[in-house]
Design a protein around this motif. Structure first.
Motif, mmCIF file in Angstrom:
data_model
loop_
_atom_site.group_PDB
_atom_site.id
_atom_site.type_symbol
_atom_site.label_atom_id
_atom_site.label_comp_id
_atom_site.label_asym_id
_atom_site.label_seq_id
_atom_site.Cartn_x
_atom_site.Cartn_y
_atom_site.Cartn_z
ATOM 1 N N LYS A 16 0.812 -1.211 0.000
ATOM 2 C CA LYS A 16 0.000 0.000 0.000
ATOM 3 C C LYS A 16 0.855 1.274 0.000
ATOM 4 O O LYS A 16 0.299 2.383 -0.057
ATOM 5 C CB LYS A 16 -0.920 0.002 1.216
ATOM 6 C CG LYS A 16 -1.900 -1.177 1.246
ATOM 7 C CD LYS A 16 -2.684 -1.218 2.548
ATOM 8 C CE LYS A 16 -3.607 -2.429 2.595
ATOM 9 N NZ LYS A 16 -4.331 -2.534 3.881
ATOM 10 N N LEU A 17 2.178 1.120 0.049
ATOM 11 C CA LEU A 17 3.066 2.270 0.155
ATOM 12 C C LEU A 17 3.579 2.694 -1.221
ATOM 13 O O LEU A 17 3.717 1.863 -2.120
ATOM 14 C CB LEU A 17 4.256 1.937 1.064
ATOM 15 C CG LEU A 17 3.925 1.417 2.469
ATOM 16 C CD1 LEU A 17 5.214 1.148 3.239
ATOM 17 C CD2 LEU A 17 3.041 2.393 3.220
ATOM 18 N N PRO A 18 3.910 3.969 -1.388
ATOM 19 C CA PRO A 18 4.469 4.417 -2.674
ATOM 20 C C PRO A 18 5.877 3.912 -2.924
ATOM 21 O O PRO A 18 6.303 3.780 -4.071
ATOM 22 C CB PRO A 18 4.436 5.949 -2.562
ATOM 23 C CG PRO A 18 4.373 6.240 -1.107
ATOM 24 C CD PRO A 18 3.634 5.100 -0.479
ATOM 25 N N ARG A 19 6.624 3.618 -1.856
ATOM 26 C CA ARG A 19 7.964 3.045 -1.976
ATOM 27 C C ARG A 19 8.095 1.940 -0.943
ATOM 28 O O ARG A 19 7.399 1.961 0.084
ATOM 29 C CB ARG A 19 9.060 4.089 -1.727
ATOM 30 C CG ARG A 19 9.016 5.305 -2.624
ATOM 31 C CD ARG A 19 10.224 6.207 -2.417
ATOM 32 N NE ARG A 19 11.400 5.651 -3.043
ATOM 33 C CZ ARG A 19 11.785 5.946 -4.294
ATOM 34 N NH1 ARG A 19 11.089 6.789 -5.034
ATOM 35 N NH2 ARG A 19 12.874 5.411 -4.810
ATOM 36 N N ASN A 20 9.000 1.000 -1.180
ATOM 37 C CA ASN A 20 9.191 -0.102 -0.242
ATOM 38 C C ASN A 20 10.445 0.057 0.600
ATOM 39 O O ASN A 20 10.955 -0.905 1.171
ATOM 40 C CB ASN A 20 9.222 -1.428 -1.004
ATOM 41 C CG ASN A 20 7.933 -1.677 -1.763
ATOM 42 O OD1 ASN A 20 7.953 -1.868 -2.970
ATOM 43 N ND2 ASN A 20 6.807 -1.641 -1.083
ATOM 44 N N GLY A 21 10.928 1.271 0.664
ATOM 45 C CA GLY A 21 12.057 1.593 1.505
ATOM 46 C C GLY A 21 12.349 3.071 1.364
ATOM 47 O O GLY A 21 11.817 3.742 0.474
ATOM 48 N N PRO A 22 13.178 3.620 2.236
ATOM 49 C CA PRO A 22 13.528 5.036 2.127
ATOM 50 C C PRO A 22 14.156 5.354 0.781
ATOM 51 O O PRO A 22 14.931 4.576 0.238
ATOM 52 C CB PRO A 22 14.537 5.221 3.269
ATOM 53 C CG PRO A 22 14.200 4.150 4.253
ATOM 54 C CD PRO A 22 13.789 2.975 3.415
ATOM 55 N N GLY A 23 13.816 6.523 0.244
ATOM 56 C CA GLY A 23 14.372 6.933 -1.033
ATOM 57 C C GLY A 23 13.538 8.020 -1.665
ATOM 58 O O GLY A 23 12.512 8.432 -1.122
ATOM 59 N N SER A 24 13.961 8.486 -2.823
ATOM 60 C CA SER A 24 13.228 9.515 -3.562
ATOM 61 C C SER A 24 13.748 9.553 -4.991
ATOM 62 O O SER A 24 14.858 9.103 -5.275
ATOM 63 C CB SER A 24 13.402 10.895 -2.916
ATOM 64 O OG SER A 24 14.735 11.365 -3.085
ATOM 65 N N ALA A 25 12.940 10.112 -5.874
ATOM 66 C CA ALA A 25 13.379 10.287 -7.258
ATOM 67 C C ALA A 25 14.610 11.183 -7.323
ATOM 68 O O ALA A 25 15.527 10.954 -8.134
ATOM 69 C CB ALA A 25 12.246 10.873 -8.095
ATOM 70 N N ARG A 26 14.645 12.206 -6.486
ATOM 71 C CA ARG A 26 15.793 13.116 -6.483
ATOM 72 C C ARG A 26 17.071 12.386 -6.084
ATOM 73 O O ARG A 26 18.122 12.562 -6.725
ATOM 74 C CB ARG A 26 15.532 14.265 -5.506
ATOM 75 C CG ARG A 26 16.690 15.252 -5.381
ATOM 76 C CD ARG A 26 16.523 16.125 -4.147
ATOM 77 N NE ARG A 26 16.228 15.341 -2.969
ATOM 78 C CZ ARG A 26 17.120 14.607 -2.315
ATOM 79 N NH1 ARG A 26 18.375 14.543 -2.733
ATOM 80 N NH2 ARG A 26 16.762 13.912 -1.258
ATOM 81 N N ALA A 27 17.001 11.543 -5.041
ATOM 82 C CA ALA A 27 18.187 10.817 -4.591
ATOM 83 C C ALA A 27 18.666 9.835 -5.653
ATOM 84 O O ALA A 27 19.877 9.679 -5.873
ATOM 85 C CB ALA A 27 17.888 10.089 -3.288
ATOM 86 N N THR A 28 17.718 9.173 -6.320
ATOM 87 C CA THR A 28 18.083 8.257 -7.399
ATOM 88 C C THR A 28 18.787 9.009 -8.523
ATOM 89 O O THR A 28 19.812 8.563 -9.043
ATOM 90 C CB THR A 28 16.836 7.535 -7.929
ATOM 91 O OG1 THR A 28 16.297 6.698 -6.886
ATOM 92 C CG2 THR A 28 17.153 6.669 -9.137
#
Length: 253
Positions: A16-28
Motif C-alpha cells: 500500500k506504500l508508494p515506496r518499499n524503503g527510504p528513497g526519492s526520485a531526487r536521490a536516485t
C-alpha cells in the motif's frame, strides 16, 4: 484472526506504500549522475526492485532498457500495472520474477546494476560478489545500503541495529568490502532524513493506523505493528547516526 502471518502482514502494508524503503526520485537521480560514462542505451538490471519506483525514476534519465527483478510477485504485478498505465514499452522496461541469489542472467549482460535498499538480504559483500559476473568489463554498480555514519552511535540505536542488521557497516568498511568483492568505489552519497519519511515511514504510519482496528484484539498483529513503530521511532530520533548510503562503483579487473 489468530493465525496471522507476521511477514505477510508486513508485505500487505508494503503493498500500500508508494515506496518499499527510504528513497526519492531526487536521490536516485543524484546517484545516477555520479555513474561514470555509460553507453547511449545501456542495459540496466534493477535487483530487488519491489514495486519499481526507482525503475520509473531511472527511465527518463537514460535511453536504455531496465530489467527489473524481484521475488515477490504482488510487487511485480503492481510494477507491471503501472508500466501498462504509463504506456512504457517492453523494450524500455522488462519485469521478471527472480531470486537475487540466483539471478537467471549470463556473464557480462549489463552495463549497470542498480539496487536500492535490498542487498542486505544477501549481505553487502556477498551480494556484490555474486552480481559482479553479470556486469560487462567496464560496467558500473550502484547500491544503497544501510550504513553507520558515526563510529560512536547512541547505545539505543546501536542495540537496535545490532539486533536487526548485525552486518551493518560504515562507509569505510563497506568500501573495503566492495574492493574485496571486485569493485572500485568512485562516489558515495547519503540519503537525507526527509527521504525516509515522505514516501515511506509517513505513509507506513498512516496505513498502520488504518489497519489497527481491523485486527482489534489480535496480539500477533499488535506485536507486528509495534515493531514497525519501533523502527520508525529509532529513525525519527537517530537519523544522522545512520542512513542509507549510495555506493557508486565500477567493476575492477
Amino acid at each position: 484472526m489468530s493465525d496471522v502471518d507476521p511477514f505477510k502482514l508486513f508485505l500487505d502494508i508494503q503493498l500500500k506504500l508508494p515506496r518499499n524503503g527510504p528513497g526519492s526520485a531526487r536521490a536516485t537521480a543524484e546517484a545516477f549522475a555520479l555513474v561514470p560514462e555509460l553507453p547511449p542505451a545501456p542495459e540496466i538490471l534493477d535487483v530487488g526492485c519491489g514495486q519499481g519506483p526507482e525503475a520509473f525514476d531511472l527511465l527518463p534519465l537514460t535511453q536504455g532498457r531496465i530489467t527489473a527483478v524481484d521475488l515477490f510477485e504482488p510487487f511485480l504485478d503492481k510494477l507491471h500495472a503501472r508500466a501498462v498505465a504509463e504506456e512504457v514499452p517492453d523494450e524500455r522496461l522488462t519485469v521478471k520474477r527472480a531470486d537475487m541469489e540466483e539471478l537467471p542472467f549470463g556473464d557480462g549482460e549489463f552495463d549497470l546494476i542498480w539496487s536500492e535498499g535490498a542487498i542486505y538480504l544477501m549481505g553487502f559483500e556477498d551480494g556484490l560478489r555474486a552480481w559482479r559476473r553479470h556486469l560487462k568489463p567496464a560496467g558500473a554498480c550502484v547500491v544503497s545500503e544501510l550504513t553507520w555514519l558515526t563510529d560512536t552511535p547512541s547505545p539505543e540505536a546501536w542495540d537496535y541495529w545490532r539486533e536487526m542488521y548485525p552486518g551493518m557497516g560504515t562507509v569505510e568498511t563497506n568500501s573495503e568490502a566492495a574492493k574485496r568483492a571486485g569493485y572500485r568505489v568512485v562516489a558515495t552519497t547519503v540519503l537525507p532524513k526527509e527521504d525516509w519519511f515522505t514516501d515511506y515511514y509517513g505513509p507506513m504510519k498512516e496505513e498502520i493506523r488504518k489497519s489497527w482496528g481491523e485486527y482489534e484484539g489480535v496480539e500477533e498483529v499488535k506485536a507486528v505493528f509495534n515493531e514497525m513503530y519501533r523502527e520508525i521511532d529509532i529513525a525519527e530520533r537517530f537519523i544522522g547516526e545512520f542512513s542509507y548510503v549510495f555506493y557508486v562503483m565500477t567493476r575492477a579487473e
